[in-house]
Write a protein that holds these residues in place. Sequence first.
Motif, short mmCIF file in Angstrom:
data_model
loop_
_atom_site.label_atom_id
_atom_site.label_comp_id
_atom_site.label_asym_id
_atom_site.label_seq_id
_atom_site.Cartn_x
_atom_site.Cartn_y
_atom_site.Cartn_z
N ALA A 133 -4.35 9.95 0.24
CA ALA A 133 -3.36 10.29 0.39
C ALA A 133 -2.09 8.79 0.78
O ALA A 133 -1.46 8.62 0.76
N LEU A 134 -3.15 8.33 1.51
CA LEU A 134 -1.92 6.74 1.85
C LEU A 134 -2.07 6.29 0.17
O LEU A 134 -0.60 5.72 -0.40
N PHE A 135 -3.09 6.21 -0.86
CA PHE A 135 -2.99 5.62 -2.18
C PHE A 135 -2.17 6.86 -2.37
O PHE A 135 -0.98 6.23 -3.85
N ARG A 136 -1.86 7.54 -2.57
CA ARG A 136 -0.67 9.14 -3.42
C ARG A 136 0.91 8.72 -2.71
O ARG A 136 0.96 9.07 -3.67
N ILE A 137 0.63 8.45 -1.74
CA ILE A 137 1.59 8.46 -1.69
C ILE A 137 2.69 7.02 -2.11
O ILE A 137 3.80 6.97 -2.00
N VAL A 138 1.83 5.70 -2.22
CA VAL A 138 2.49 4.60 -2.45
C VAL A 138 2.55 5.64 -3.91
O VAL A 138 3.24 5.20 -4.87
N HIS A 139 1.52 5.92 -4.52
CA HIS A 139 1.73 6.48 -6.49
C HIS A 139 3.35 7.21 -6.21
O HIS A 139 3.66 6.82 -7.49
N ALA A 140 3.53 8.38 -5.44
CA ALA A 140 4.48 8.96 -5.34
C ALA A 140 5.71 7.90 -5.66
O ALA A 140 6.10 8.12 -6.56
N HIS A 141 5.65 6.51 -4.68
CA HIS A 141 6.97 5.73 -4.47
C HIS A 141 7.10 5.51 -5.59
O HIS A 141 8.39 4.54 -6.64
N THR A 142 6.13 4.72 -6.35
CA THR A 142 6.17 3.75 -7.48
C THR A 142 6.75 4.92 -8.71
O THR A 142 7.81 4.51 -9.70
N LEU A 143 6.09 5.92 -8.95
CA LEU A 143 6.99 6.93 -9.92
C LEU A 143 8.38 7.32 -9.81
O LEU A 143 8.83 7.46 -11.13
N ALA A 144 8.94 7.36 -8.25
CA ALA A 144 10.02 7.99 -8.65
C ALA A 144 10.41 6.28 -8.94
O ALA A 144 11.88 6.33 -9.31
N LYS A 145 10.28 5.35 -8.06
CA LYS A 145 11.19 4.10 -9.02
C LYS A 145 11.17 3.56 -10.55
O LYS A 145 11.97 3.02 -10.73
N PRO A 171 -2.11 4.55 12.34
CA PRO A 171 -2.42 6.07 12.25
C PRO A 171 -1.53 6.51 10.23
O PRO A 171 -0.84 6.38 10.07
N PRO A 172 -2.96 7.71 9.77
CA PRO A 172 -2.39 7.07 8.79
C PRO A 172 -1.09 8.54 8.23
O PRO A 172 -0.78 8.05 7.60
N ALA A 173 -1.06 9.44 8.99
CA ALA A 173 0.14 10.32 8.93
C ALA A 173 1.27 9.51 8.96
O ALA A 173 2.32 10.00 8.91
N ALA A 174 0.95 8.74 10.33
CA ALA A 174 3.04 7.74 10.15
C ALA A 174 2.72 6.91 9.06
O ALA A 174 4.26 7.07 8.63
N TYR A 175 2.16 6.60 7.78
CA TYR A 175 2.04 5.68 7.22
C TYR A 175 2.91 6.44 5.86
O TYR A 175 3.86 6.60 5.32
N VAL A 176 1.88 7.70 5.88
CA VAL A 176 2.64 8.85 5.38
C VAL A 176 3.72 9.30 4.78
O VAL A 176 4.98 9.29 4.25
N TYR A 177 4.30 9.78 6.60
CA TYR A 177 6.00 10.27 6.58
C TYR A 177 6.55 9.02 6.36
O TYR A 177 7.81 9.10 5.83
N SER A 178 6.23 7.40 6.13
CA SER A 178 7.56 6.67 6.72
C SER A 178 7.27 6.10 4.64
O SER A 178 8.74 6.33 4.84
N ARG A 179 6.61 6.58 3.95
CA ARG A 179 6.15 5.85 2.22
C ARG A 179 7.17 6.98 2.41
O ARG A 179 7.84 7.12 1.22
N THR A 180 7.10 8.64 2.56
CA THR A 180 7.10 10.05 1.84
C THR A 180 8.57 9.26 2.80
O THR A 180 10.26 9.80 1.29
#
Length: 182
Positions: free
Chosen positions: A86-98, A133-142
Amino acid sequence: MLSAASRGVHLPGWKSYDAGQQGFAQRYYLRSYALATEAGLRGHDGFVMRTMAMQGLKLHRPEHCLGLAETGLNRAKGQVDAQTEALFRIVHAHTLAKSGKHRAALAAAEHARTLLTGAPGDEVPFWALAWGPPAAYVYSRTAKFHDTIGDHRAAAEQYALAATARPAATYARIVALDLGPV
């Protein structure tokens, strides 16, 4: 030991990044990547690539970030636990959005959320816990992702979740960064 050394080299990269010394940060990240690759732990090398993609986003260079995020994700996909993926996928999502690929970004962000909530008991590798924690990072990057696509209400909700998902005393710096701009 090589994986631990990679994490050790990653830290001065992060500190250089914070100090505005982006060239130094990149050099440290590249050394961290080489050590992670040599260590051979599944996903660790991709995690460093993910960090470099995030640096590129912060420097407003999305044209370089998407490839880094995709390659990092491909090195981790199916090789790490669901929370780490999930950590990898949310960064991927952010790069797609950018990169202006909002529909694909929304799907990638949803996939990250599904992975995160589907396997909360997985053991996360030590190298994936740098931002807490992974959840915190995923929320932040989301939240950053939602800011990018202009959904500021959803971003505020995700930032609030991120801030409460990290122990504030241990991760005060990161909580403060969550409250700052994309």
